[in-house]
Design an enzyme around this catalytic site. Sequence first.
Site, PDB file in Angstrom:
ATOM      1  N   HIS A   1       0.838  -1.206   0.000  1.00 32.68           N
ATOM      2  CA  HIS A   1       0.000   0.000   0.000  1.00 32.68           C
ATOM      3  C   HIS A   1       0.876   1.261   0.000  1.00 32.68           C
ATOM      4  CE1 HIS A   1      -2.811  -2.900   2.154  1.00 32.68           C
ATOM      5  NE2 HIS A   1      -3.567  -2.500   1.160  1.00 32.68           N
TER       6      HIS A   1
ATOM      7  N   LYS B   1      -0.712  -5.972  -7.921  1.00 32.31           N
ATOM      8  CA  LYS B   1      -1.018  -7.178  -7.142  1.00 32.31           C
ATOM      9  C   LYS B   1      -2.425  -7.691  -7.509  1.00 32.31           C
ATOM     10  CE  LYS B   1      -1.572  -9.923  -3.441  1.00 32.31           C
ATOM     11  NZ  LYS B   1      -2.912  -9.727  -3.033  1.00 32.31           N
ATOM     12  N   ASP B   2      -3.349  -6.738  -7.660  1.00 33.37           N
ATOM     13  CA  ASP B   2      -4.716  -7.074  -8.076  1.00 33.37           C
ATOM     14  C   ASP B   2      -4.831  -6.722  -9.554  1.00 33.37           C
ATOM     15  OD1 ASP B   2      -6.326  -7.527  -5.294  1.00 33.37           O
ATOM     16  OD2 ASP B   2      -4.729  -6.065  -5.072  1.00 33.37           O
TER      17      ASP B   2
ATOM     18  N   GLN C   1      -8.247  -6.458 -11.122  1.00 32.66           N
ATOM     19  CA  GLN C   1      -8.937  -5.276 -10.591  1.00 32.66           C
ATOM     20  C   GLN C   1      -8.471  -4.013 -11.312  1.00 32.66           C
ATOM     21  OE1 GLN C   1      -9.888  -4.361  -6.289  1.00 32.66           O
ATOM     22  NE2 GLN C   1      -7.981  -3.236  -6.501  1.00 32.66           N
TER      23      GLN C   1
HETATM   24  P1  AMP Z   1      -6.484  -3.706  -0.646  1.00 30.45           P
HETATM   25  O1  AMP Z   1      -6.342  -2.933   0.626  1.00 30.45           O
HETATM   26  O2  AMP Z   1      -6.002  -5.117  -0.562  1.00 30.45           O
HETATM   27  O3  AMP Z   1      -7.847  -3.568  -1.269  1.00 30.45           O
HETATM   28  O4  AMP Z   1      -5.496  -3.015  -1.670  1.00 30.45           O
HETATM   29  C1  AMP Z   1      -5.528  -1.637  -1.912  1.00 30.45           C
HETATM   30  C2  AMP Z   1      -4.605  -1.327  -3.057  1.00 30.45           C
HETATM   31  O5  AMP Z   1      -3.278  -1.754  -2.714  1.00 30.45           O
HETATM   32  C3  AMP Z   1      -4.972  -2.072  -4.348  1.00 30.45           C
HETATM   33  O6  AMP Z   1      -4.780  -1.199  -5.444  1.00 30.45           O
HETATM   34  C4  AMP Z   1      -3.998  -3.217  -4.369  1.00 30.45           C
HETATM   35  O7  AMP Z   1      -3.704  -3.690  -5.658  1.00 30.45           O
HETATM   36  C5  AMP Z   1      -2.772  -2.569  -3.736  1.00 30.45           C
HETATM   37  N1  AMP Z   1      -1.880  -3.599  -3.201  1.00 30.45           N
HETATM   38  C6  AMP Z   1      -2.181  -4.546  -2.276  1.00 30.45           C
HETATM   39  N2  AMP Z   1      -1.115  -5.352  -2.084  1.00 30.45           N
HETATM   40  C7  AMP Z   1      -0.138  -4.924  -2.909  1.00 30.45           C
HETATM   41  C8  AMP Z   1       1.191  -5.357  -3.194  1.00 30.45           C
HETATM   42  N3  AMP Z   1       1.741  -6.410  -2.591  1.00 30.45           N
HETATM   43  N4  AMP Z   1       1.915  -4.668  -4.108  1.00 30.45           N
HETATM   44  C9  AMP Z   1       1.359  -3.596  -4.750  1.00 30.45           C
HETATM   45  N5  AMP Z   1       0.124  -3.144  -4.528  1.00 30.45           N
HETATM   46  C10 AMP Z   1      -0.625  -3.793  -3.617  1.00 30.45           C
END
Ligand code: AMP
Length: 281
Positions: free
Chosen positions: A37, A150-151, A154
Amino acid sequence: MIVIKDIESLRAVLKSHRISQNSISLVPTMGALHEGHLSLVEVAKKNSNVVCMSIFVNPLQFNSAEDFKNYPITLEEDLKQAEKAGVDLVFVPSTEELYPKGQQPVRLIAGSCAGGLCGSTRPGHFDGVVTVVSILFNLFNPDVAVFGEKDFQQLKVIEQLVRDLHFDVKILAAPLVRQEDGLALSSRNLRLSAAERVQALSISKALFWAKEAVNQGATEVKMIKERVYSELTANGIKVDYVEIVDCQRISPVNKIEKQAQLAVAGFVGDVRLIDNISLIR
Ligand code: AMP
């Protein structure tokens, strides 16, 4: 750093930034923040004057009540991390603040990029994602919004959302951040036991193997998918999918021509993890 819980205050603060001609970025998250994040925050800082983050565990995008209930919440720690990383404004709305109470909220339906992968195995998930992201875009009207690779699916679903609904926001993609041993950082990793974490490592190992195989000239999708699948099952992972898709359309390919994305989802114990890697010939 300012923490805002209600829409009225958010609008007032953003209005003053607009009057001052500040450019605004938005980093949407569900909290339980980690380095992944924070790497998004770095991208946001380079591309705007005011970095905003939302922390909201969006019930609409969970297709399992159990998964929603178990999603990690670490708000106090998140706020410390966000402040240290240089976030200017954090929006932490309640569900009631974002979604009208006592009635069925308006929902959007995600486009074709949501067709396969997580879209198939988590029905309604991306509809929930595009609905909440559209609400956030309407509230923040950001110049840029940052999403992580990562997503991967999405990210493509959001890019399609912005294209199709003509949102005036630039979507920036941030590379996937891994731990040193290869495990993709995820809020859900907090729920893994030590033994499950070892199992989970087989996911990135299998992806790295596939990348190397393609580097060495492999083009046959079936062989790569089968090998990745058996690596994961051999390590006790209940595979949701192993798929190689076109990077833009997110539709399955039969042969790796130039570039494709290998995407994997599976359950380690009852924790669902996803990971992906770019395969380039
Ligand atoms: P989340 O809180 O899991 O919904 O993720 C919020 C944002 O952080 C999304 O755009 C995810 O793709 C990004 N994100 C989560 N984990 C990672 C990671 N390991 N590397 C890069 N971006 C990430």
